[in-house]
Design an enzyme around this catalytic site. Structure first.
Site, mmCIF file in Angstrom:
data_model
loop_
_atom_site.group_PDB
_atom_site.id
_atom_site.type_symbol
_atom_site.label_atom_id
_atom_site.label_comp_id
_atom_site.label_asym_id
_atom_site.label_seq_id
_atom_site.Cartn_x
_atom_site.Cartn_y
_atom_site.Cartn_z
ATOM 1 N N ARG A 89 60.488 10.222 11.793
ATOM 2 C CA ARG A 89 59.981 8.864 11.975
ATOM 3 C C ARG A 89 60.932 8.016 12.800
ATOM 4 N NH1 ARG A 89 59.914 7.737 5.433
ATOM 5 N NH2 ARG A 89 62.104 8.183 5.089
ATOM 6 N N TYR A 104 64.397 12.829 -7.547
ATOM 7 C CA TYR A 104 63.851 12.075 -6.409
ATOM 8 C C TYR A 104 63.379 10.709 -6.919
ATOM 9 C CZ TYR A 104 61.018 11.695 -2.032
ATOM 10 O OH TYR A 104 60.459 11.330 -0.825
ATOM 11 N N ASP A 124 62.870 6.643 -7.039
ATOM 12 C CA ASP A 124 62.730 5.432 -6.223
ATOM 13 C C ASP A 124 63.705 4.376 -6.740
ATOM 14 O OD1 ASP A 124 60.810 6.238 -4.407
ATOM 15 O OD2 ASP A 124 59.152 5.745 -5.746
ATOM 16 N N ARG A 140 68.181 17.800 0.883
ATOM 17 C CA ARG A 140 67.913 17.568 2.298
ATOM 18 C C ARG A 140 68.786 16.417 2.733
ATOM 19 N NH1 ARG A 140 66.361 21.065 5.703
ATOM 20 N NH2 ARG A 140 64.879 19.874 6.983
ATOM 21 N N ARG A 167 43.147 6.303 -0.899
ATOM 22 C CA ARG A 167 42.239 5.222 -1.284
ATOM 23 C C ARG A 167 40.963 5.261 -0.477
ATOM 24 N NH1 ARG A 167 46.582 1.632 0.091
ATOM 25 N NH2 ARG A 167 47.932 1.511 -1.739
ATOM 26 N N ARG A 182 53.230 11.240 -4.295
ATOM 27 C CA ARG A 182 53.860 9.931 -4.088
ATOM 28 C C ARG A 182 52.977 9.024 -3.232
ATOM 29 N NH1 ARG A 182 59.427 9.319 -4.379
ATOM 30 N NH2 ARG A 182 59.521 8.183 -2.425
ATOM 31 N N GLU A 241 64.936 9.411 12.687
ATOM 32 C CA GLU A 241 65.425 10.185 11.534
ATOM 33 C C GLU A 241 65.181 11.669 11.756
ATOM 34 O OE1 GLU A 241 64.024 8.865 7.712
ATOM 35 O OE2 GLU A 241 64.517 6.774 8.159
HETATM 36 N N1 UDP Z 1 54.258 12.758 3.993
HETATM 37 C C1 UDP Z 1 53.469 13.352 4.941
HETATM 38 N N2 UDP Z 1 53.132 12.652 6.066
HETATM 39 C C2 UDP Z 1 53.559 11.389 6.280
HETATM 40 C C3 UDP Z 1 54.362 10.776 5.304
HETATM 41 C C4 UDP Z 1 54.714 11.488 4.174
HETATM 42 O O1 UDP Z 1 53.079 14.501 4.786
HETATM 43 O O2 UDP Z 1 53.230 10.821 7.336
HETATM 44 C C5 UDP Z 1 54.631 13.545 2.787
HETATM 45 C C6 UDP Z 1 55.915 14.317 3.005
HETATM 46 O O3 UDP Z 1 55.804 15.545 2.310
HETATM 47 C C7 UDP Z 1 56.931 13.435 2.323
HETATM 48 C C8 UDP Z 1 56.146 12.914 1.146
HETATM 49 O O4 UDP Z 1 54.841 12.718 1.677
HETATM 50 O O5 UDP Z 1 58.069 14.149 1.927
HETATM 51 C C9 UDP Z 1 56.674 11.650 0.522
HETATM 52 O O6 UDP Z 1 56.752 10.665 1.527
HETATM 53 P P1 UDP Z 1 57.574 9.321 1.306
HETATM 54 O O7 UDP Z 1 57.212 8.402 2.394
HETATM 55 O O8 UDP Z 1 57.404 8.888 -0.101
HETATM 56 O O9 UDP Z 1 59.065 9.853 1.525
HETATM 57 P P2 UDP Z 1 60.437 9.030 1.636
HETATM 58 O O10 UDP Z 1 60.109 7.655 2.107
HETATM 59 O O11 UDP Z 1 61.056 9.089 0.265
HETATM 60 O O12 UDP Z 1 61.200 9.798 2.657
#
Ligand code: UDP
Length: 371
Positions: free
Chosen positions: A279, A353, A355, A248, A175, A171, A305
């Site tokens: 976060r 999952y 978006d 989850r 870059r 996801r 969170e």
């Molecule tokens: N992820 C990570 N470190 C970060 C942010 C995301 O390892 O700092 C990984 C983690 O496994 C997460 C996945 O990337 O579940 C997808 O992140 P995303 O931000 O897409 O998750 P969401 O916003 O849906 O919670």
């Protein structure tokens, strides 16, 4: 029957389906067990700040039709998500890009960064990645995996990175440019006035009943409509008779602070294993710190969170699409096909999952098929 469609759940899938059906002349009733519409996108106004009550939602899409569709119902601001990662006080840019590589290794150009990653991924000996850990190492190497992925992911999912599907990490963009935009999306932004306003607009003129739990009053409610659009958890619909799907969940701790700026960014990820939350969201920055009149907001609202394992009765957030859960879902899907009156949709109804843009596209597609 009084209605053509009973839509169960006023989240994005339900709102979009209801709108399309109503516009096609169908009689629609939308119900939700919560006291509000908009599902997990729900935003609440606190001192002029749109607080994302169920976690940050940043709309992004590559689908021009979906973008045009949502813009029909709401104006969007030009917010671009650029989270910061905190690993034991070290700060890095996300997603993984030249800024991150510079902060991690002191490299200046793409070739240097690539060389380090190539060197680090040799530990996989050319093997095709089979889980999240291998996928992460093959994309960004071990250093970034250890500092920015491992701890965060294990907190987020409550599982070892070796036991998680590779697609989750795909996801995130990687870059070799100095671009901190978290999404590879042509279009991005936050609805001006919040997501609740967007949902409200989608449901304009449509009857909505809140605090109404479909599964508790199923027999009565089923009598009201020809067809049901069910967006709740598919396993709950069948009373968990084949077993429970795993999700989850997230616990939110929100504070209103009497300071103008807590962390200087909408999203800061805590990527170490020890910090119990994943976060901190500082909601005002989704709207550039301004209220609806363009005035600077003086206070701030932050949310921590805490991921949690879901148990029946909790709010489900993330489906855990590993192979055993997907297999169980397929069995429920077979049962669902036999429920001729019922359409299962959305993140919970399809155990996916999704978006937001994909949810909207799926609801539009389904409404095109049916109405
Ligand atoms: N992820 C990570 N470190 C970060 C942010 C995301 O390892 O700092 C990984 C983690 O496994 C997460 C996945 O990337 O579940 C997808 O992140 P995303 O931000 O897409 O998750 P969401 O916003 O849906 O919670």
């Amino acid at each position: 029957m009084k209605y053509d469609y009973l839509v169960v759940g006023a989240g994005l899938y339900g709102c979009v389906f209801a709108r399309q059906a109503a516009d096609a002349g169908k009689k629609v009733l939308v119900i939700d067990k919560r006291p509000h519409i908009a599902g997990n996108t729900y935003t609440e106004n606190v001192n002029g700040i749109h607080v994302h009550r169920y976690g940050a939602h940043i709309f992004h899409t590559n689908d021009k039709k979906v973008w045009n569709y949502v813009n029909w119902f709401s104006e969007f601001n030009s917010f671009v998500n650029s989270p910061i990662a905190d690993y034991k006080g070290e700060r890095y840019h996300l997603p993984f890009n030249m800024n991150t590589f510079r902060e991690m290794w002191g490299v200046k150009d793409p070739e240097e960064a690539k060389a380090i990653i190539e060197e680090q991924k040799k530990e996989l000996s050319g093997k095709e990645p089979e889980n999240l850990e291998e996928q992460a190492i093959s994309l960004v190497g071990r250093d970034i995996f250890e500092k920015l992925i491992k701890g965060y992911t294990e907190k987020q999912w409550g599982r070892d990175c070796k036991d998680l599907p590779a697609f989750i990490i795909k996801r995130l963009p990687i870059r070799y440019t100095f671009d901190n935009n978290y999404f590879n999306a042509m279009y991005q932004g936050i609805p001006v006035g919040g997501y609740t306003k967007l949902a409200d607009k989608l449901l304009e003129g449509i009857e909505v009943r809140l605090n109404t739990d479909y599964l508790e009053e199923k027999a009565e409610l089923d009598k009201l409509a020809e067809r049901i659009v069910y967006t709740g958890p598919i396993d709950a619909y069948f009373n968990y008779k084949l077993g429970t799907l795993q999700y989850r969940s997230v616990r939110f701790e929100t504070e209103l602070l009497d300071i103008p700026n807590f962390q200087g960014n909408a999203v800061v990820n805590y990527t170490d294993r020890e910090t119990p939350y994943t976060r901190i969201i500082e909601h005002k920055w989704f709207d550039f710190g301004k209220d609806e009149n363009g005035k600077d907001i003086t206070g701030t609202v932050i949310t921590r969170e805490y991921p949690e394992e879901w148990k029946p009765g909790d709010d489900p957030y993330y489906p855990i699409n590993d192979s055993s859960n997907n297999e169980l879902y397929e069995k429920y899907r077979e049962l669902a096909k036999k429920e001729e009156k019922v359409i299962f949709g959305g993140r919970l109804g399809e155990y996916k999952y999704y978006d937001m843009d994909a949810v909207i596209e799926a609801a539009l597609q389904k409404s095109r098929e049916l109405v």
